[in-house]
Design an enzyme around this catalytic site. Sequence first.
Site, PDB file in Angstrom:
ATOM      1  N   TYR A   1      11.121   8.295   0.290  1.00  0.00           N
ATOM      2  CA  TYR A   1      10.955   7.012  -0.615  1.00  0.00           C
ATOM      3  C   TYR A   1      11.603   7.511  -1.989  1.00  0.00           C
ATOM      4  O   TYR A   1      11.564   6.775  -2.846  1.00  0.00           O
ATOM      5  CB  TYR A   1       9.347   7.019  -0.651  1.00  0.00           C
TER       6      TYR A   1
ATOM      7  N   ASN B   1       7.892  -5.809  -1.619  1.00  0.00           N
ATOM      8  CA  ASN B   1       7.966  -4.857  -0.639  1.00  0.00           C
ATOM      9  C   ASN B   1       6.321  -4.693  -0.086  1.00  0.00           C
ATOM     10  O   ASN B   1       5.602  -3.928  -0.570  1.00  0.00           O
ATOM     11  CB  ASN B   1       8.178  -3.436  -1.314  1.00  0.00           C
TER      12      ASN B   1
ATOM     13  N   ARG C   1       7.975   0.294  12.908  1.00  0.00           N
ATOM     14  CA  ARG C   1       8.627  -0.204  11.362  1.00  0.00           C
ATOM     15  C   ARG C   1       9.682  -1.151  11.740  1.00  0.00           C
ATOM     16  O   ARG C   1      10.161  -1.588  10.555  1.00  0.00           O
ATOM     17  CB  ARG C   1       9.020   1.118  10.733  1.00  0.00           C
TER      18      ARG C   1
ATOM     19  N   ARG D   1       5.090  10.772  -2.726  1.00  0.00           N
ATOM     20  CA  ARG D   1       4.834  10.493  -1.270  1.00  0.00           C
ATOM     21  C   ARG D   1       6.150  10.847  -0.518  1.00  0.00           C
ATOM     22  O   ARG D   1       6.969  10.086  -0.755  1.00  0.00           O
ATOM     23  CB  ARG D   1       4.203   9.200  -1.092  1.00  0.00           C
TER      24      ARG D   1
ATOM     25  N   PRO E   1       0.677  -1.263   0.064  1.00  0.00           N
ATOM     26  CA  PRO E   1      -0.048   0.359  -0.099  1.00  0.00           C
ATOM     27  C   PRO E   1       0.766   1.256   0.045  1.00  0.00           C
ATOM     28  O   PRO E   1       1.900   1.562   0.793  1.00  0.00           O
ATOM     29  CB  PRO E   1      -0.809  -0.106   1.364  1.00  0.00           C
ATOM     30  N   ASN E   2       0.302   2.183  -0.699  1.00  0.00           N
ATOM     31  CA  ASN E   2       0.777   3.602  -0.789  1.00  0.00           C
ATOM     32  C   ASN E   2       2.039   3.851  -1.637  1.00  0.00           C
ATOM     33  O   ASN E   2       2.548   4.786  -2.106  1.00  0.00           O
ATOM     34  CB  ASN E   2       1.328   4.158   0.594  1.00  0.00           C
TER      35      ASN E   2
ATOM     36  N   ASP F   1       1.423 -15.662   5.989  1.00  0.00           N
ATOM     37  CA  ASP F   1       0.970 -17.021   5.736  1.00  0.00           C
ATOM     38  C   ASP F   1       0.864 -17.363   4.215  1.00  0.00           C
ATOM     39  O   ASP F   1       1.299 -18.612   3.606  1.00  0.00           O
ATOM     40  CB  ASP F   1      -0.342 -17.122   6.405  1.00  0.00           C
TER      41      ASP F   1
ATOM     42  N   GLU G   1      12.716  -9.520   0.662  1.00  0.00           N
ATOM     43  CA  GLU G   1      11.690  -8.471   1.087  1.00  0.00           C
ATOM     44  C   GLU G   1      12.934  -7.254   1.003  1.00  0.00           C
ATOM     45  O   GLU G   1      14.033  -7.065   1.031  1.00  0.00           O
ATOM     46  CB  GLU G   1      11.934  -8.619   2.767  1.00  0.00           C
TER      47      GLU G   1
ATOM     48  N   HIS H   1       4.628  -4.603   8.625  1.00  0.00           N
ATOM     49  CA  HIS H   1       4.495  -4.562  10.294  1.00  0.00           C
ATOM     50  C   HIS H   1       3.437  -5.049  10.709  1.00  0.00           C
ATOM     51  O   HIS H   1       3.103  -4.988  12.112  1.00  0.00           O
ATOM     52  CB  HIS H   1       4.824  -3.109  10.662  1.00  0.00           C
TER      53      HIS H   1
ATOM     54  N   HIS I   1      12.971  -2.810   1.232  1.00  0.00           N
ATOM     55  CA  HIS I   1      12.225  -1.718   1.534  1.00  0.00           C
ATOM     56  C   HIS I   1      13.019  -0.518   0.999  1.00  0.00           C
ATOM     57  O   HIS I   1      14.274  -0.333   1.237  1.00  0.00           O
ATOM     58  CB  HIS I   1      12.195  -1.379   3.146  1.00  0.00           C
ATOM     59  N   LEU I   2      12.236   0.637   0.570  1.00  0.00           N
ATOM     60  CA  LEU I   2      13.177   1.785   0.098  1.00  0.00           C
ATOM     61  C   LEU I   2      13.864   2.648   1.166  1.00  0.00           C
ATOM     62  O   LEU I   2      15.190   2.874   1.171  1.00  0.00           O
ATOM     63  CB  LEU I   2      12.215   2.764  -0.739  1.00  0.00           C
ATOM     64  N   SER I   3      13.218   2.623   2.376  1.00  0.00           N
ATOM     65  CA  SER I   3      13.745   3.327   3.499  1.00  0.00           C
ATOM     66  C   SER I   3      14.323   2.222   4.447  1.00  0.00           C
ATOM     67  O   SER I   3      14.182   1.227   4.453  1.00  0.00           O
ATOM     68  CB  SER I   3      12.747   4.330   4.235  1.00  0.00           C
TER      69      SER I   3
ATOM     70  N   ALA J   1       3.473  -0.800   4.456  1.00  0.00           N
ATOM     71  CA  ALA J   1       2.853  -1.145   5.706  1.00  0.00           C
ATOM     72  C   ALA J   1       2.622  -2.231   6.170  1.00  0.00           C
ATOM     73  O   ALA J   1       2.496  -2.599   7.378  1.00  0.00           O
ATOM     74  CB  ALA J   1       1.866  -0.094   5.825  1.00  0.00           C
TER      75      ALA J   1
ATOM     76  N   ARG K   1      13.888   4.155  11.653  1.00  0.00           N
ATOM     77  CA  ARG K   1      12.740   5.132  11.489  1.00  0.00           C
ATOM     78  C   ARG K   1      11.840   4.710  12.981  1.00  0.00           C
ATOM     79  O   ARG K   1      12.415   3.950  13.890  1.00  0.00           O
ATOM     80  CB  ARG K   1      11.763   4.959  10.390  1.00  0.00           C
TER      81      ARG K   1
HETATM   82  O1  LIG Z   1      10.597   1.811   2.859  1.00  0.00           O
HETATM   83  C1  LIG Z   1       9.628   1.300   2.313  1.00  0.00           C
HETATM   84  O2  LIG Z   1       9.703   0.828   1.241  1.00  0.00           O
HETATM   85  C2  LIG Z   1       8.423   0.723   3.187  1.00  0.00           C
HETATM   86  C3  LIG Z   1       7.122   1.468   2.519  1.00  0.00           C
HETATM   87  C4  LIG Z   1       6.123   1.940   3.411  1.00  0.00           C
HETATM   88  O3  LIG Z   1       5.038   2.667   2.823  1.00  0.00           O
HETATM   89  C5  LIG Z   1       6.177   1.937   4.872  1.00  0.00           C
HETATM   90  O4  LIG Z   1       4.902   1.832   5.471  1.00  0.00           O
HETATM   91  C6  LIG Z   1       7.268   0.684   5.398  1.00  0.00           C
HETATM   92  O5  LIG Z   1       7.462   1.029   6.925  1.00  0.00           O
HETATM   93  C7  LIG Z   1       8.525   1.123   4.700  1.00  0.00           C
END
Ligand SMILES: O=C(O)[C@@H]1C=C(O)[C@@H](O)[C@H](O)C1
Length: 148
Positions: free
Chosen positions: A23, A75, A112, A18, A10-11, A88, A99, A81, A101-103, A78, A108
């Site tokens: 990111y 990725n 997270r 964003r 998501p997002n 599953d 896995e 977490h 993650h950009l950040s 959210a 953080r």
């Molecule tokens: O760094 C990222 O790609 C992750 C992306 C998200 O949207 C966050 O909710 C995660 O905590 C980190």
Amino acid sequence: MSTILVLHGPNLNMLGTREPEVYGHESLADIDDRLHQKAAQVGHHLLHLQSNAEYELIERIHEARSEGVDFIIFNPAAFTHTSVALRDAILASGIPFIEVHLSNVHAREAFRHHSYFSDIADGVICGLGSLGYDLALEAALQRIHREN
Ligand SMILES: O=C(O)[C@@H]1C=C(O)[C@@H](O)[C@H](O)C1
């Protein structure tokens, strides 16, 4: 030819606008297009999906197993977490994954720092921006070549 599925949670559809300081400034399409090109250059097929809906990601993982996906670059955003359900699903699929993650989630907020996926992943890449996806693809291709 092998098939690699890239899943974005998501997002991530909002990448580029964003919190670019966190990111990055690239759009998700920029990232996916680059990954597609890299995979095609070495004769492999790349699929991708971004969804804000947990169930859509779960169902895509279910489908991946039946369609013979060889590796997943994931990725969960959210859902990293929070989602036992996605954990599953990917466990049940038996498909290896990395896995991403950009950040740097460990630098953080404390919430997270926990992932429902890291202990079952081939590897975890975080904090390197979109380069993490490229590195995950390279690792996926190396694993596929080792196994073929
Ligand atoms: O760094 C990222 O790609 C992750 C992306 C998200 O949207 C966050 O909710 C995660 O905590 C980190």
